[in-house]
Design a protein around this motif. Sequence first.
Motif, PDB file in Angstrom:
ATOM      1  N   MET A  79       0.822  -1.218   0.218  1.00 44.79           N
ATOM      2  CA  MET A  79      -0.030  -0.044  -0.023  1.00 44.79           C
ATOM      3  C   MET A  79       0.923   1.317   0.196  1.00 44.79           C
ATOM      4  O   MET A  79       0.542   2.177  -0.455  1.00 44.79           O
ATOM      5  N   MET A  80       1.888   1.159   0.790  1.00 46.37           N
ATOM      6  CA  MET A  80       2.754   2.382   0.956  1.00 46.37           C
ATOM      7  C   MET A  80       3.254   2.630  -0.311  1.00 46.37           C
ATOM      8  O   MET A  80       3.424   4.188  -0.876  1.00 46.37           O
ATOM      9  N   ASN A  81       3.827   1.760  -1.357  1.00 51.09           N
ATOM     10  CA  ASN A  81       4.388   2.248  -2.634  1.00 51.09           C
ATOM     11  C   ASN A  81       3.238   2.836  -3.389  1.00 51.09           C
ATOM     12  O   ASN A  81       3.380   3.978  -4.205  1.00 51.09           O
ATOM     13  N   TYR A  82       2.101   2.469  -3.461  1.00 51.84           N
ATOM     14  CA  TYR A  82       1.074   2.925  -4.073  1.00 51.84           C
ATOM     15  C   TYR A  82       0.647   4.456  -3.687  1.00 51.84           C
ATOM     16  O   TYR A  82       0.212   5.379  -4.376  1.00 51.84           O
ATOM     17  N   LEU A  83       0.703   4.416  -2.281  1.00 49.40           N
ATOM     18  CA  LEU A  83       0.461   5.758  -1.721  1.00 49.40           C
ATOM     19  C   LEU A  83       1.327   6.895  -2.279  1.00 49.40           C
ATOM     20  O   LEU A  83       0.769   8.014  -2.756  1.00 49.40           O
ATOM     21  N   GLN A  84       2.573   6.691  -2.423  1.00 51.25           N
ATOM     22  CA  GLN A  84       3.408   7.694  -3.032  1.00 51.25           C
ATOM     23  C   GLN A  84       3.088   7.910  -4.645  1.00 51.25           C
ATOM     24  O   GLN A  84       3.157   8.965  -4.934  1.00 51.25           O
ATOM     25  N   THR A  85       2.798   6.902  -5.217  1.00 51.64           N
ATOM     26  CA  THR A  85       2.425   7.035  -6.719  1.00 51.64           C
ATOM     27  C   THR A  85       1.149   7.644  -6.920  1.00 51.64           C
ATOM     28  O   THR A  85       1.207   8.300  -7.988  1.00 51.64           O
ATOM     29  N   LEU A  86       0.115   7.464  -6.133  1.00 52.69           N
ATOM     30  CA  LEU A  86      -1.139   8.108  -6.600  1.00 52.69           C
ATOM     31  C   LEU A  86      -1.333   9.462  -5.625  1.00 52.69           C
ATOM     32  O   LEU A  86      -2.462   9.966  -6.054  1.00 52.69           O
ATOM     33  N   LYS A  87      -0.685   9.562  -4.671  1.00 49.49           N
ATOM     34  CA  LYS A  87      -0.942  10.841  -3.851  1.00 49.49           C
ATOM     35  C   LYS A  87      -1.199  12.200  -4.770  1.00 49.49           C
ATOM     36  O   LYS A  87      -0.406  12.391  -5.594  1.00 49.49           O
ATOM     37  N   GLY A  88      -2.391  12.815  -4.723  1.00 50.36           N
ATOM     38  CA  GLY A  88      -2.594  13.916  -5.364  1.00 50.36           C
ATOM     39  C   GLY A  88      -3.122  13.931  -6.872  1.00 50.36           C
ATOM     40  O   GLY A  88      -3.595  14.994  -7.338  1.00 50.36           O
ATOM     41  N   LEU A  89      -3.163  12.579  -7.241  1.00 51.87           N
ATOM     42  CA  LEU A  89      -3.568  12.403  -8.671  1.00 51.87           C
ATOM     43  C   LEU A  89      -5.183  12.820  -8.904  1.00 51.87           C
ATOM     44  O   LEU A  89      -5.937  12.824  -7.635  1.00 51.87           O
ATOM     45  N   ARG A  90      -5.652  13.243  -9.980  1.00 54.67           N
ATOM     46  CA  ARG A  90      -6.927  13.808 -10.112  1.00 54.67           C
ATOM     47  C   ARG A  90      -7.417  12.611 -11.124  1.00 54.67           C
ATOM     48  O   ARG A  90      -7.262  12.557 -12.327  1.00 54.67           O
ATOM     49  N   VAL A  91      -8.642  12.153 -10.826  1.00 53.55           N
ATOM     50  CA  VAL A  91      -9.134  11.100 -11.405  1.00 53.55           C
ATOM     51  C   VAL A  91     -10.607  11.475 -11.568  1.00 53.55           C
ATOM     52  O   VAL A  91     -11.265  11.829 -10.692  1.00 53.55           O
ATOM     53  N   LEU A  92     -11.132  11.431 -13.040  1.00 50.08           N
ATOM     54  CA  LEU A  92     -12.600  11.494 -13.350  1.00 50.08           C
ATOM     55  C   LEU A  92     -13.008   9.971 -13.295  1.00 50.08           C
ATOM     56  O   LEU A  92     -12.698   9.223 -14.229  1.00 50.08           O
ATOM     57  N   VAL A  93     -14.074   9.776 -12.628  1.00 47.13           N
ATOM     58  CA  VAL A  93     -14.849   8.439 -12.595  1.00 47.13           C
ATOM     59  C   VAL A  93     -16.228   8.786 -13.048  1.00 47.13           C
ATOM     60  O   VAL A  93     -16.962   9.475 -12.637  1.00 47.13           O
ATOM     61  N   VAL A  94     -16.562   7.888 -14.080  1.00 42.80           N
ATOM     62  CA  VAL A  94     -17.837   7.789 -14.708  1.00 42.80           C
ATOM     63  C   VAL A  94     -18.634   6.559 -14.738  1.00 42.80           C
ATOM     64  O   VAL A  94     -17.965   5.335 -15.136  1.00 42.80           O
ATOM     65  N   ASP A  95     -19.688   6.517 -14.117  1.00 36.36           N
ATOM     66  CA  ASP A  95     -20.565   5.346 -13.764  1.00 36.36           C
ATOM     67  C   ASP A  95     -21.856   5.751 -13.588  1.00 36.36           C
ATOM     68  O   ASP A  95     -22.290   6.495 -12.646  1.00 36.36           O
ATOM     69  N   ASP A  96     -22.962   5.089 -14.053  1.00 36.29           N
ATOM     70  CA  ASP A  96     -24.165   5.549 -13.852  1.00 36.29           C
ATOM     71  C   ASP A  96     -24.819   4.727 -12.974  1.00 36.29           C
ATOM     72  O   ASP A  96     -25.791   5.245 -12.406  1.00 36.29           O
ATOM     73  N   ASN A  97     -24.266   3.641 -12.563  1.00 34.61           N
ATOM     74  CA  ASN A  97     -24.321   2.898 -11.052  1.00 34.61           C
ATOM     75  C   ASN A  97     -23.636   3.965  -9.877  1.00 34.61           C
ATOM     76  O   ASN A  97     -22.505   3.592  -9.746  1.00 34.61           O
ATOM     77  N   LEU A  98     -24.737   4.363  -8.965  1.00 33.01           N
ATOM     78  CA  LEU A  98     -24.274   5.266  -8.003  1.00 33.01           C
ATOM     79  C   LEU A  98     -23.555   4.396  -7.057  1.00 33.01           C
ATOM     80  O   LEU A  98     -22.486   4.763  -6.273  1.00 33.01           O
ATOM     81  N   ASP A  99     -23.827   2.949  -6.581  1.00 24.25           N
ATOM     82  CA  ASP A  99     -23.158   2.337  -5.703  1.00 24.25           C
ATOM     83  C   ASP A  99     -21.657   2.030  -6.261  1.00 24.25           C
ATOM     84  O   ASP A  99     -20.662   1.859  -5.467  1.00 24.25           O
ATOM     85  N   HIS A 100     -21.649   1.576  -7.447  1.00 26.29           N
ATOM     86  CA  HIS A 100     -20.131   1.360  -8.293  1.00 26.29           C
ATOM     87  C   HIS A 100     -19.347   2.662  -8.063  1.00 26.29           C
ATOM     88  O   HIS A 100     -18.127   2.577  -7.706  1.00 26.29           O
ATOM     89  N   LEU A 101     -20.110   3.969  -8.279  1.00 23.95           N
ATOM     90  CA  LEU A 101     -19.403   5.196  -8.290  1.00 23.95           C
ATOM     91  C   LEU A 101     -18.813   5.754  -6.844  1.00 23.95           C
ATOM     92  O   LEU A 101     -17.581   5.739  -6.783  1.00 23.95           O
TER      93      LEU A 101
END
Length: 137
Positions: free
Chosen positions: A1-23
């Motif tokens: 998890m720690m390695n991924y924390l460094q890689t992903l910290k501050g990343l801006r992601v747009l997520v699109v899904d019509d299913n609110l639970d999935h979103l």
Amino acid sequence: MMNYLQTLKGLRVLVVDDNLDHLELIQFILEQYNVQVTAVTSAYEAFNVIKLLQANILICDIQMPVEDGYSLIRQIRNLTQKIKGIPAIALTTCTSDETRHLVLNAGFSTYLTKPFDPDELIAVLSNLVTEHIASCA
């Protein structure tokens, strides 16, 4: 998890899904890694938001009513240079080779099959970020 924390910290992601639970699930998973998530429920919303957001990654469901993920990614790939090159992950319930071919030919960078393991989502996202940074260097 720690390695991924460094890689992903501050990343801006747009997520699109019509299913609110999935979103909400995807948003929850990504926020555990300090990812800035903008979540929308339609391709129309995503197309309008992506021009303003300066997202680093797009995660998009393929099967949505009115306009599907294929249509959205094709529209995005026709935008300005900065936006059209955004790495994109397709989410689909189909596992066939035909679907894989369609997803990649439409302009997605990769795809995940629903349901996916949260660790798989993070690994795919991290790999995509790392590849994109390397290709821009």
